[in-house]
Design a protein around this motif. Structure first.
Motif, PDB file in Angstrom:
ATOM      1  N   LYS B 134      19.628  27.189  -1.568  1.00  0.00           N
ATOM      2  CA  LYS B 134      19.223  26.238  -2.598  1.00  0.00           C
ATOM      3  C   LYS B 134      20.175  25.068  -2.728  1.00  0.00           C
ATOM      4  O   LYS B 134      19.953  24.157  -3.521  1.00  0.00           O
ATOM      5  CB  LYS B 134      19.116  26.966  -3.959  1.00  0.00           C
ATOM      6  N   THR B 135      21.258  25.118  -1.976  1.00  0.00           N
ATOM      7  CA  THR B 135      22.279  24.093  -2.131  1.00  0.00           C
ATOM      8  C   THR B 135      22.155  22.994  -1.081  1.00  0.00           C
ATOM      9  O   THR B 135      21.987  23.280   0.105  1.00  0.00           O
ATOM     10  CB  THR B 135      23.680  24.722  -2.007  1.00  0.00           C
ATOM     11  N   GLU B 168      26.594  14.157 -11.923  1.00  0.00           N
ATOM     12  CA  GLU B 168      26.834  15.057 -13.053  1.00  0.00           C
ATOM     13  C   GLU B 168      25.652  15.089 -14.011  1.00  0.00           C
ATOM     14  O   GLU B 168      25.306  16.137 -14.547  1.00  0.00           O
ATOM     15  CB  GLU B 168      28.146  14.679 -13.756  1.00  0.00           C
ATOM     16  N   ARG B 169      25.038  13.939 -14.234  1.00  0.00           N
ATOM     17  CA  ARG B 169      23.874  13.905 -15.125  1.00  0.00           C
ATOM     18  C   ARG B 169      22.748  14.808 -14.624  1.00  0.00           C
ATOM     19  O   ARG B 169      21.960  15.326 -15.386  1.00  0.00           O
ATOM     20  CB  ARG B 169      23.353  12.470 -15.254  1.00  0.00           C
ATOM     21  N   HIS B 170      22.690  14.985 -13.316  1.00  0.00           N
ATOM     22  CA  HIS B 170      21.624  15.828 -12.768  1.00  0.00           C
ATOM     23  C   HIS B 170      22.103  17.239 -12.438  1.00  0.00           C
ATOM     24  O   HIS B 170      21.434  17.979 -11.711  1.00  0.00           O
ATOM     25  CB  HIS B 170      21.018  15.174 -11.521  1.00  0.00           C
ATOM     26  N   GLY B 171      23.254  17.574 -12.962  1.00  0.00           N
ATOM     27  CA  GLY B 171      23.731  18.943 -12.798  1.00  0.00           C
ATOM     28  C   GLY B 171      24.438  19.230 -11.483  1.00  0.00           C
ATOM     29  O   GLY B 171      24.629  20.390 -11.120  1.00  0.00           O
ATOM     30  N   GLY B 172      24.833  18.182 -10.782  1.00  0.00           N
ATOM     31  CA  GLY B 172      25.541  18.385  -9.513  1.00  0.00           C
ATOM     32  C   GLY B 172      27.009  18.013  -9.638  1.00  0.00           C
ATOM     33  O   GLY B 172      27.495  17.729 -10.723  1.00  0.00           O
ATOM     34  N   THR B 173      27.708  18.045  -8.528  1.00  0.00           N
ATOM     35  CA  THR B 173      29.114  17.651  -8.541  1.00  0.00           C
ATOM     36  C   THR B 173      29.396  16.623  -7.450  1.00  0.00           C
ATOM     37  O   THR B 173      28.758  16.632  -6.395  1.00  0.00           O
ATOM     38  CB  THR B 173      30.053  18.852  -8.283  1.00  0.00           C
ATOM     39  N   ALA B 174      30.362  15.762  -7.745  1.00  0.00           N
ATOM     40  CA  ALA B 174      30.816  14.792  -6.755  1.00  0.00           C
ATOM     41  C   ALA B 174      32.330  14.883  -6.662  1.00  0.00           C
ATOM     42  O   ALA B 174      33.004  15.051  -7.665  1.00  0.00           O
ATOM     43  CB  ALA B 174      30.404  13.383  -7.173  1.00  0.00           C
ATOM     44  N   GLU B 185      36.680  10.501   1.724  1.00  0.00           N
ATOM     45  CA  GLU B 185      35.488  11.314   1.884  1.00  0.00           C
ATOM     46  C   GLU B 185      34.879  11.585   0.521  1.00  0.00           C
ATOM     47  O   GLU B 185      35.573  11.914  -0.431  1.00  0.00           O
ATOM     48  CB  GLU B 185      35.818  12.625   2.584  1.00  0.00           C
ATOM     49  N   VAL B 186      33.564  11.407   0.445  1.00  0.00           N
ATOM     50  CA  VAL B 186      32.846  11.723  -0.781  1.00  0.00           C
ATOM     51  C   VAL B 186      32.013  12.964  -0.490  1.00  0.00           C
ATOM     52  O   VAL B 186      31.289  13.010   0.504  1.00  0.00           O
ATOM     53  CB  VAL B 186      31.905  10.556  -1.172  1.00  0.00           C
ATOM     54  N   GLU B 187      32.133  13.962  -1.353  1.00  0.00           N
ATOM     55  CA  GLU B 187      31.350  15.185  -1.185  1.00  0.00           C
ATOM     56  C   GLU B 187      30.399  15.333  -2.359  1.00  0.00           C
ATOM     57  O   GLU B 187      30.829  15.294  -3.512  1.00  0.00           O
ATOM     58  CB  GLU B 187      32.266  16.409  -1.121  1.00  0.00           C
ATOM     59  N   LEU B 188      29.129  15.510  -2.069  1.00  0.00           N
ATOM     60  CA  LEU B 188      28.118  15.625  -3.115  1.00  0.00           C
ATOM     61  C   LEU B 188      27.404  16.953  -2.975  1.00  0.00           C
ATOM     62  O   LEU B 188      26.913  17.276  -1.900  1.00  0.00           O
ATOM     63  CB  LEU B 188      27.088  14.496  -2.978  1.00  0.00           C
ATOM     64  N   GLU B 189      27.369  17.695  -4.063  1.00  0.00           N
ATOM     65  CA  GLU B 189      26.695  18.984  -3.992  1.00  0.00           C
ATOM     66  C   GLU B 189      25.696  19.124  -5.122  1.00  0.00           C
ATOM     67  O   GLU B 189      25.992  18.793  -6.269  1.00  0.00           O
ATOM     68  CB  GLU B 189      27.738  20.101  -4.056  1.00  0.00           C
ATOM     69  N   MET B 190      24.508  19.599  -4.797  1.00  0.00           N
ATOM     70  CA  MET B 190      23.433  19.705  -5.782  1.00  0.00           C
ATOM     71  C   MET B 190      22.572  20.923  -5.478  1.00  0.00           C
ATOM     72  O   MET B 190      22.292  21.216  -4.316  1.00  0.00           O
ATOM     73  CB  MET B 190      22.568  18.431  -5.703  1.00  0.00           C
ATOM     74  N   GLU B 191      22.174  21.612  -6.549  1.00  0.00           N
ATOM     75  CA  GLU B 191      21.226  22.713  -6.378  1.00  0.00           C
ATOM     76  C   GLU B 191      19.821  22.136  -6.424  1.00  0.00           C
ATOM     77  O   GLU B 191      19.526  21.264  -7.230  1.00  0.00           O
ATOM     78  CB  GLU B 191      21.375  23.723  -7.520  1.00  0.00           C
ATOM     79  N   ARG B 192      18.950  22.670  -5.593  1.00  0.00           N
ATOM     80  CA  ARG B 192      17.567  22.207  -5.624  1.00  0.00           C
ATOM     81  C   ARG B 192      16.889  22.732  -6.882  1.00  0.00           C
ATOM     82  O   ARG B 192      17.271  23.751  -7.439  1.00  0.00           O
ATOM     83  CB  ARG B 192      16.825  22.695  -4.392  1.00  0.00           C
ATOM     84  N   ALA B 193      15.826  22.023  -7.305  1.00  0.00           N
ATOM     85  CA  ALA B 193      15.089  22.441  -8.496  1.00  0.00           C
ATOM     86  C   ALA B 193      14.464  23.813  -8.241  1.00  0.00           C
ATOM     87  O   ALA B 193      14.218  24.196  -7.108  1.00  0.00           O
ATOM     88  CB  ALA B 193      14.010  21.415  -8.838  1.00  0.00           C
TER      89      ALA B 193
END
Lengths: 239, 197
Positions: B134-135, B168-174, B185-193
């Motif tokens: 899901k990630t 962050e507003r969408h529940g992820g991390t940067a 380096e920019v790392e973006l992590e988000m869980e799928r709906a």
């Protein structure tokens, strides 16, 4: 710790001043312009340590030149008249496995098609880089291959992660059909554009250890019978 | 035989429309290395997409992307065109876009723009996207001079708002960090709906 590993690292010679390192190379590519360009970029032996001892423009020529000159490393174009790089690998197989004086192959291509990449690796190439690689990186890759290590481009690392990720079927051979957690981490960093030295720092391991993980992955890639590997490579013509 | 001829005609038309056109433009812009590089790169990308596109997925430029892979490639292509910095893209896995992943894609695009603008001098920008369960993980890496988040100049506030804030507003991390041997380096992590699995 990172300081110590860094200064004690013999396996990461920094470009330019070659010192003792020297490698005999054959260039195989059907584009003369490309061969000339590579020769100009890496072939100044006193600076790079690379000595280009022969060139070939098709499969037959390649086999003849490689057999006659016995280079340590062959830069092999994937697309080549007469059967492609894979055919050169097939016909040079005895030279590759020579215990005394093995000839090692580094595939070089403009193609990003998965079946091309996986094809030459399974044919025996020790690595795969794209033609956009810088001269310095290419020289370092050649020496890595000379030493028997493997060279993965970010894209190849991505392919491998993809191919080994789709694990619906249980593995036939546990050792060959799965990547270890560490191998996965190393590949992921390669795919993210990290050099071996940077991966070593990031994971607190030595460059030698990074190299051995990559070599282990290369071996799995060459020997695994995971049907995903072959099926996947032909089914997906991804950019 | 008919099919052969049709294929040949299609190839000829494509080469004529795109490759010859680009070669002409390159000759006209011979004095401007950046423009030449941009033209060559755009043509290379176009030709690759045409040669290697999976069958049946011939998408038009105008179509909105519906998967992660399409969205990442699209953004990379646009940023590459606009800023003249090559962006190498590696994608492992794929998934449909949802609101969260859409937001992540916008953040990723912003990170690519930043990398191209401030780190493009150091060479190609490397973009990596991976779907694992899901990630969804995306990293954007440049080899520029690097920077310190605490001392971001005013004109780079975009980083804070459009990358970190949006994630962050969408529940992820940067996460932004300096790479050991230079670059950012920019790392973006988000869980799928939830609904898709």
């Amino acid at each position: 710790m990172s300081d110590a590993t860094e200064t004690n690292e013999p396996a990461e010679p920094t470009g330019g001043s070659a010192g003792a390192r020297h490698v005999r190379v054959v260039l195989v590519d059907d584009h003369r312009m490309f061969r000339t360009g590579v020769q100009a970029e890496i072939g100044r032996t006193e600076e790079t340590g690379v000595e280009v001892i022969g060139e070939a423009a098709d499969v037959d020529q390649a086999v003849t030149v490689i057999t006659a000159t016995r280079p340590e490393v062959v830069l092999l174009d994937v697309h080549l008249p007469g059967g492609g790089g894979v055919e050169v690998l097939r016909r040079c197989a005895p030279l590759m496995s020579d215990a005394e004086q093995p000839v090692r192959f580094l595939a070089l291509s403009v193609s990003d098609a998965a079946e091309d990449v996986i094809g030459v690796i399974r044919g025996g190439a020790r690595g795969y880089v794209t033609k956009t690689i810088t001269g310095t990186d290419l020289v370092n890759s050649i020496f890595r291959v000379q030493e028997g290590d493997a060279v993965f481009s970010p894209r190849l690392a991505g392919f491998v992660l993809d191919a080994f990720a789709s694990t619906d079927a249980p593995p036939v051979d546990e050792d060959l059909d799965r990547l270890t957690q560490r191998e996965r981490e190393v590949l992921r960093l390669i795919a993210r554009g990290y050099a071996y030295k940077e991966i070593a720092k990031q994971l607190f391991i030595s460059v030698k250890t990074v190299e051995s993980h990559v070599s282990a992955v290369l071996r799995k890639l060459q020997l695994s019978n995971r049907h995903e590997l072959t099926r996947w490579a032909t089914a997906r013509r991804l950019v | 035989m008919r099919i052969r001829a049709q294929e040949r005609a299609e190839v000829a038309a494509h080469v004529h429309d795109s490759v010859l056109h680009t070669l002409t433009l390159i000759q006209r812009n011979a004095e401007s290395p950046n423009e030449v590089r941009r033209l060559a790169r755009a043509q290379e990308r176009d030709l690759r997409a045409w040669l290697y596109k999976p069958e049946g997925t011939g998408k038009d430029e105008a179509d909105e992307p519906d998967t992660l892979a399409e969205a990442v490639r699209r953004s990379a292509a646009e940023v590459e065109d606009k800023h003249g910095v090559p962006i190498e893209v590696v994608i492992v896995g794929d998934c449909p876009l949802d609101d969260r992943i859409g937001a992540q894609m916008q953040a990723a695009r912003e990170a690519m723009v930043n990398a191209a603008k401030y780190g493009g001098e150091g060479g190609a920008v490397q973009v990596y996207a991976e779907v694992e369960g899901k990630t969804v993980f995306v990293s954007v890496r440049d080899r520029g001079p690097g920077f310190d988040l605490d001392s971001i100049p005013a004109d780079r506030m975009g980083v804070r708002e459009s990358i970190i804030g949006r994630m962050e507003r969408h529940g992820g991390t940067a996460r932004l960090r300096a790479v050991p041997d230079g670059g950012t380096e920019v790392e973006l992590e988000m869980e799928r709906a939830e609904k898709t699995s």
